[in-house]
Design an enzyme around this catalytic site. Structure first.
Site, short mmCIF file in Angstrom:
data_model
loop_
_atom_site.label_atom_id
_atom_site.label_comp_id
_atom_site.label_asym_id
_atom_site.label_seq_id
_atom_site.Cartn_x
_atom_site.Cartn_y
_atom_site.Cartn_z
N CYS A 43 0.82 -1.21 0.00
CA CYS A 43 0.00 0.00 0.00
C CYS A 43 0.85 1.26 0.00
O CYS A 43 0.66 2.15 -0.82
CB CYS A 43 -0.94 0.01 1.21
N CYS A 48 -1.50 1.71 -2.96
CA CYS A 48 -2.50 2.76 -2.75
C CYS A 48 -1.93 4.18 -2.73
O CYS A 48 -2.45 5.07 -3.41
CB CYS A 48 -3.24 2.54 -1.42
N LYS A 51 -0.09 5.35 -6.02
CA LYS A 51 -1.13 5.35 -7.07
C LYS A 51 -2.04 6.56 -6.91
O LYS A 51 -2.34 7.24 -7.90
CB LYS A 51 -1.95 4.06 -6.99
N TYR A 178 -9.65 -3.33 -11.02
CA TYR A 178 -9.52 -1.93 -10.61
C TYR A 178 -8.11 -1.40 -10.80
O TYR A 178 -7.93 -0.22 -11.14
CB TYR A 178 -10.03 -1.71 -9.19
N GLU A 182 -7.59 1.77 -13.12
CA GLU A 182 -7.06 2.97 -12.49
C GLU A 182 -5.85 3.50 -13.24
O GLU A 182 -5.73 4.70 -13.51
CB GLU A 182 -6.68 2.68 -11.03
N HIS A 435 -27.59 20.97 -0.08
CA HIS A 435 -27.76 21.52 -1.43
C HIS A 435 -26.87 22.74 -1.64
O HIS A 435 -26.71 23.54 -0.71
CB HIS A 435 -29.24 21.93 -1.61
N GLU A 440 -26.59 14.83 -2.63
CA GLU A 440 -27.95 15.03 -2.14
C GLU A 440 -28.93 14.10 -2.86
O GLU A 440 -30.01 13.78 -2.34
CB GLU A 440 -28.40 16.48 -2.32
#
Length: 452
Positions: A43, A48, A51, A178, A182, A435, A440
């Site tokens: 990682c 992670c 990346k 992924y 990615e 908002h 939302e």
């Protein structure tokens, strides 16, 4: 029987370091840890963290165009790989130093070398030194693998992508998971002509079909040549290029070919078979709900067990191990309803069941909306986002939440709390919308778009 240590950890990644730190620092155990490579594991060093920094770097080109649309007099410039790479390496060095200090500050003895298991309570270091421990924890992670075919030795993996001497003009990324998806976005954003092969019908297999379809469509809109139902037959070196012959009958040349078609557990040559630790079909270490192997004194956590291969999961498994072994509080690892972010472009956040998984389990209602977000629409962009809830007809619980949008990873962390708590659709409805924000829509979806 007396031992040199209460715990000996093999592997200095996120899971192993967390278990060692907590066992020693919070529970007073005498702990040692051996790591043959860099502290921080996949990682921090080759996964992670670097990346995500590359994702950040790759997104700035699009921001210049958006800024111009908002009235800023900003001119596009060139991406300097050398500048970025130098800062990236410095950051990884800094993080590795933090991991080393965490162990030192918690009185964990570190050995910068490989270790393997000799018997149920003994490990041997690369220099031949043997150490005994009441408990042994294997946390050696996993590694990318490249399938064997003519010319496969010409391919690099996600391990090497961070260490390119220069940014290539063209790259082929093989895989549809992924990691492949990615890096296709990253390379494309950095100005590299990017092609992605995937042998299946759609990228991101196992995730919600509607979400993965939108991501693939947007990747193509961004300029990535995504070729589905396509695989590599053979590769040959031609000067500085790699010629790739594909199953769709095409032949193309690329500067770099990166494979991201799978990972394997790092469990070889650890002496496990000799002491009776069982391994699975992919080479993973077989453990029970408490991360214990068939040898009572030996445990394993993280990617080497091939359960859920995510860094936060390895850390959770390490914490559960300490609770079980050092606090006398048997704690099974909870692998249910884990929120996940995939840093494709567009970003994808998901928790719970996909529409397809949920429909196979019980009658459901699907609430979804897709729209152009305000920020992009104002700038003339065509990118769309997706907000989607999967709801049980029987008890109204939200079984899954899927978000394809900028910042989806941040949103899904918070939505994941509600889903984990068992929130119903009506709980979402009772929540007042913030908002104007994209998220939302998650609390204003009134009518199901379909039932199944």
């Amino acid at each position: 029987m007396s031992f040199d240590y209460d715990l000996f950890v093999i592997g200095g990644g996120s899971g192993g370091v967390r278990a060692a730190r907590v066992a020693a620092g919070e529970n007073g155990a005498k702990v040692a840890l051996a790591e043959e490579d860099r502290y921080g594991g996949t990682c921090v060093i080759r996964g992670c963290v670097p990346k995500k920094l590359m994702v950040f770097a790759s997104e700035y080109a699009g921001m210049v165009e958006d800024a111009q649309a908002y009235g800023w007099d900003i001119k596009p410039g060139a991406f300097d790989w050398d500048v970025f790479r130098g800062k990236l390496y410095a950051e990884l060095d800094r993080l590795e130093g933090i991991y080393r200090n965490i162990l030192k500050n918690n009185s964990v003895e570190s050995f910068d070398q490989r270790a393997h298991v000799v018997d149920a309570h003994t490990v041997e270091l690369a220099d031949g030194t043997r150490k005994t421990a009441k408990h042994i924890l294997i946390a050696t992670g996993g590694r990318p693998v490249v399938p064997q075919f003519p010319g496969s030795d010409l391919a690099i993996t996600s391990n090497e992508i961070f260490h390119l001497d220069r940014l290539p003009e063209s790259i082929l990324i093989v895989g549809g998971g992924y990691i492949a998806s990615e890096f296709a976005g990253i390379m494309n954003g950095m100005g590299v002509k990017t092609t992605q092969f995937y042998r299946g019908a759609q990228i991101l297999r196992g995730f919600d079909e509607e979400a993965r379809g939108l991501i693939c469509e947007e990747m193509r809109q961004n300029g990535i040549d995504v070729r589905l139902g396509t695989n590599v037959l053979e590769m040959t070196k031609e000067g500085d290029k790699i010629r790739v012959k594909a199953t769709d009958g095409t032949e193309d040349q690329f500067d770099v070919v990166m494979y991201a078609t799978g990972r394997a557990p790092n469990a070889d040559n650890l002496g496990l078979e000799g002491v009776g630790v069982e391994r699975g079909r992919k080479g993973e270490i077989i453990v029970d709900d408490y991360s214990q192997t068939g040898v009572p004194s030996i445990y394993a956590i993280g990617d080497v067990t091939d359960r859920v291969n995510l860094t936060p999961v390895a850390i959770r498994e390490g914490m559960a191990f300490v609770e079980t072994v050092f606090k006398g509080n048997p704690t099974p690892v909870d692998h249910d309803l884990i929120p996940t972010a995939i840093f494709t472009q567009p970003e994808f956040g998901t928790v719970g069941l996909s529409e397809e998984e949920a429909a196979a389990q019980e009658p459901i209602e699907v609430y979804a909306t897709s729209f152009k977000p305000m920020q992009t629409a104002f700038a003339g962009g065509t990118q769309r986002v997706l907000m989607k809830l999967i709801v049980s007809q029987a008890n109204r619980k939200v079984l899954g939440c899927h978000i394809v949008a900028p910042g989806a990873g941040e949103m899904i962390q918070l939505a994941g709390i509600a889903v984990k708590m068992g929130a119903t659709k009506e709980d979402f409805d009772r929540t007042v919308a913030v908002h104007p924000v994209m998220a939302e829509e998650l609390v204003t979806l009134r009518q199901p778009v379909r039932t199944a």
